[in-house]
Scaffold this motif. Structure first.
Motif, short mmCIF file in Angstrom:
data_model
loop_
_atom_site.label_atom_id
_atom_site.label_comp_id
_atom_site.label_asym_id
_atom_site.label_seq_id
_atom_site.Cartn_x
_atom_site.Cartn_y
_atom_site.Cartn_z
N GLN A 11 -1.03 8.84 0.76
CA GLN A 11 -0.97 10.23 0.31
C GLN A 11 -0.11 11.03 1.27
O GLN A 11 -0.11 10.80 2.48
CB GLN A 11 -2.40 10.79 0.24
CG GLN A 11 -3.25 10.07 -0.80
CD GLN A 11 -4.74 10.33 -0.66
OE1 GLN A 11 -5.22 10.54 0.45
NE2 GLN A 11 -5.46 10.29 -1.75
N ASP A 53 -3.58 9.13 -7.98
CA ASP A 53 -4.01 9.65 -6.69
C ASP A 53 -5.46 9.21 -6.47
O ASP A 53 -5.90 8.22 -7.05
CB ASP A 53 -3.91 11.18 -6.69
CG ASP A 53 -3.66 11.75 -5.30
OD1 ASP A 53 -4.56 11.65 -4.45
OD2 ASP A 53 -2.57 12.30 -5.07
N GLY A 54 -6.20 9.98 -5.64
CA GLY A 54 -7.64 9.85 -5.59
C GLY A 54 -8.24 10.70 -6.69
O GLY A 54 -7.58 11.54 -7.29
N ASP A 102 -7.53 7.03 -10.51
CA ASP A 102 -7.93 6.95 -9.11
C ASP A 102 -7.59 5.55 -8.59
O ASP A 102 -8.22 4.56 -8.98
CB ASP A 102 -9.43 7.22 -8.98
CG ASP A 102 -9.93 7.13 -7.54
OD1 ASP A 102 -9.13 6.83 -6.63
OD2 ASP A 102 -11.14 7.35 -7.31
N TYR A 126 -7.60 4.78 -5.30
CA TYR A 126 -8.14 4.65 -3.94
C TYR A 126 -9.63 4.31 -3.94
O TYR A 126 -10.04 3.35 -3.30
CB TYR A 126 -7.90 5.94 -3.14
CG TYR A 126 -6.48 6.11 -2.72
CD1 TYR A 126 -5.95 5.40 -1.65
CD2 TYR A 126 -5.62 6.96 -3.42
CE1 TYR A 126 -4.63 5.54 -1.27
CE2 TYR A 126 -4.30 7.10 -3.04
CZ TYR A 126 -3.81 6.39 -1.97
OH TYR A 126 -2.49 6.53 -1.60
N LEU A 130 0.83 -1.20 0.00
CA LEU A 130 0.00 0.00 0.00
C LEU A 130 0.87 1.26 0.00
O LEU A 130 1.96 1.27 0.56
CB LEU A 130 -0.92 0.02 1.23
CG LEU A 130 -1.79 -1.21 1.47
CD1 LEU A 130 -2.79 -0.93 2.58
CD2 LEU A 130 -2.51 -1.65 0.20
N GLY A 189 -6.78 0.55 -0.80
CA GLY A 189 -6.47 1.32 -2.00
C GLY A 189 -5.04 1.83 -1.96
O GLY A 189 -4.37 1.79 -0.93
N GLY A 190 -4.59 2.33 -3.10
CA GLY A 190 -3.22 2.80 -3.20
C GLY A 190 -2.23 1.65 -3.27
O GLY A 190 -1.03 1.84 -3.05
N SER A 240 -12.00 12.72 -3.88
CA SER A 240 -11.23 12.82 -2.64
C SER A 240 -10.67 14.22 -2.49
O SER A 240 -10.42 14.91 -3.49
CB SER A 240 -10.08 11.80 -2.64
OG SER A 240 -9.00 12.25 -3.44
#
Length: 408
Positions: A158, A187-188, A232, A234, A155, A240-241, A210
């Motif tokens: 941010q 990112d988101g 995205d 996430y 994972l 997520g990520g 987000s």
């Protein structure tokens, strides 16, 4: 640091005339030791405060990871290095055509084996046997597939926060006008008020607006990037990520024409993501990434530390390095990452802080240089303002870029 240089310069200034043994009738001048000792004590106190701050940031990072894992034990666990990853899954590359045959009696199950769009390599996603930890699974797979590249699905987090609503907002400054090369962002998702060309989801519930993704996208736009696409990674996924989502997102962005990709996320070294970024670079794509906000005592941040990635740190409005800025195995540039403003998912303007928000400003500068047909490294080096000690250093890199940028 500049404070230490200043202190020793003052000490030298006072010590020089004292060493010359100047004497005045009826006046006792302090000895050199009397002048220097308080300065040494000041240096010691400053260094100790910096060490405490660094230790606090490391402890905060470990607490955050511990809370994340404890609250989501059904989908997240720690690997052999103590890094959080998707529970019960491993990623494999270079396993050869007989992967399924080798797995048949091992207890591992093949979830998927797919070619990554835009990057031209394959990744297999495996389900581990029931009750087997990621640590055990890695050992088992290395024995079963000795020629393969094996990794947990780590994972990434941010690296910035919205501090508070910004009541008085100056117009965007530091924007570069003219056409920029297409920019991709991992990112988101941004909110609807932030104009982007396209968004695609690579996680459960994605795309989902987000605040972090909105702020990064709004900073890209404020700095003049005029063709932005967002992967995205996430959505609404608690795991997520993850590396595989980032790899797929990167491939999609490249397939859609992105020439610069900005990543304001940090995590551990991951073989699959490292392979993906190297593949992107061979296609001429410039990857820009933040060094994170876990402090200088934290492990090196990735993807910023991968070879060839443009690693970005942050300064505040007084051009001081952020105390929480992390580190990478190399450092390229600094940009404003505090006392700046961006939009959240609802379109409200917020004050921002973190290396996350310096990164898109540098990415926008790279995109403009490419859009104008210029060598991006030369263009940024010419713009960069040398801070700290003369020449490139490990606090500001090659200098401050986009110094007048303040967001929107």
């Amino acid at each position: 640091m500049r404070i230490f240089s200043l202190i020793f310069a003052l000490a030298a200034m006072f010590a020089a005339p004292l060493a010359a043994q100047i004497s005045l009738p009826g006046v006792r001048l302090p000895g050199v030791g009397e002048v220097i000792q308080p300065l040494r004590e000041t240096v010691d106190r400053t260094a100790e405060a910096a060490r405490r701050e660094a230790d606090d940031l490391v402890r905060a990072r470990l607490r955050m990871i511990d809370r994340l894992v404890s609250r989501n034990r059904n989908i997240i666990e720690l690997d052999a290095r103590g890094e959080p990853a998707r529970r019960g899954e491993m990623l494999v590359m270079d396993a050869g055509p007989e992967l399924e045959k080798r797995l048949a009696r091992s207890g591992f199950a093949l979830i998927s084996r797919e070619r990554v769009e835009g990057l031209d390599f394959y990744v297999a996603r495996l389900r581990t046997p029931d009750g087997m930890t990621l640590t055990e699974a890695e050992v088992e797979l290395r024995g079963l597939l000795p020629q393969a590249e094996i990794s947990a699905d780590h994972l990434h987090f941010q690296s910035g926060t919205a501090e508070s609503p910004a009541l008085a907002i100056a117009s965007a400054a530091g924007s570069t006008h003219g056409k920029s090369a297409p920019v991709g962002m991992i990112d988101g998702a941004p909110g609807a008020v932030v104009p982007v060309a396209e968004t695609r989801g690579f996680a459960k519930g994605a795309p989902y607006p987000s605040n972090h993704g909105s702020a990064v996208a709004s900073l890209l736009a404020s700095a003049g990037a005029n063709e932005i696409r967002v992967a995205d990674v996430y959505g609404t996924d608690k795991a997520g990520g993850n590396a595989l989502a980032m790899v797929k997102g990167l491939g999609w962005l490249i397939a859609r024409g992105s020439k610069v990709v900005t990543i304001s996320l940090v995590g551990p070294r991951n073989a699959v993501l490292e392979r993906a970024i190297a593949a992107a670079q061979r296609k001429g794509v410039v990857v820009v990434a933040s060094v994170g906000n876990d402090g200088p005592a934290a492990p090196p941040a990735f993807p910023a530390s991968y070879d060839g990635v443009v690693a970005v740190t942050a300064v505040d409005g007084k051009r001081r390095a952020l105390i929480e800025a992390g580190r990478a195995l190399h450092l390229d540039y600094a940009a404003p990452g505090a006392d700046i403003r961006g939009l959240n998912a609802k379109g409200k303007r917020f004050r921002l802080r973190g290396t996350s928000f310096a990164t898109p400003l540098v990415a926008a500068r790279v995109a403009h240089a490419l859009g104008a047909g210029r060598n991006w490294r030369g263009a940024l080096d010419r713009e960069a303002e040398d801070l700290g000690r003369k020449g490139p250093d490990d606090v500001y890199g090659r200098g401050l870029v986009c110094g007048s940028c303040r967001g929107r």
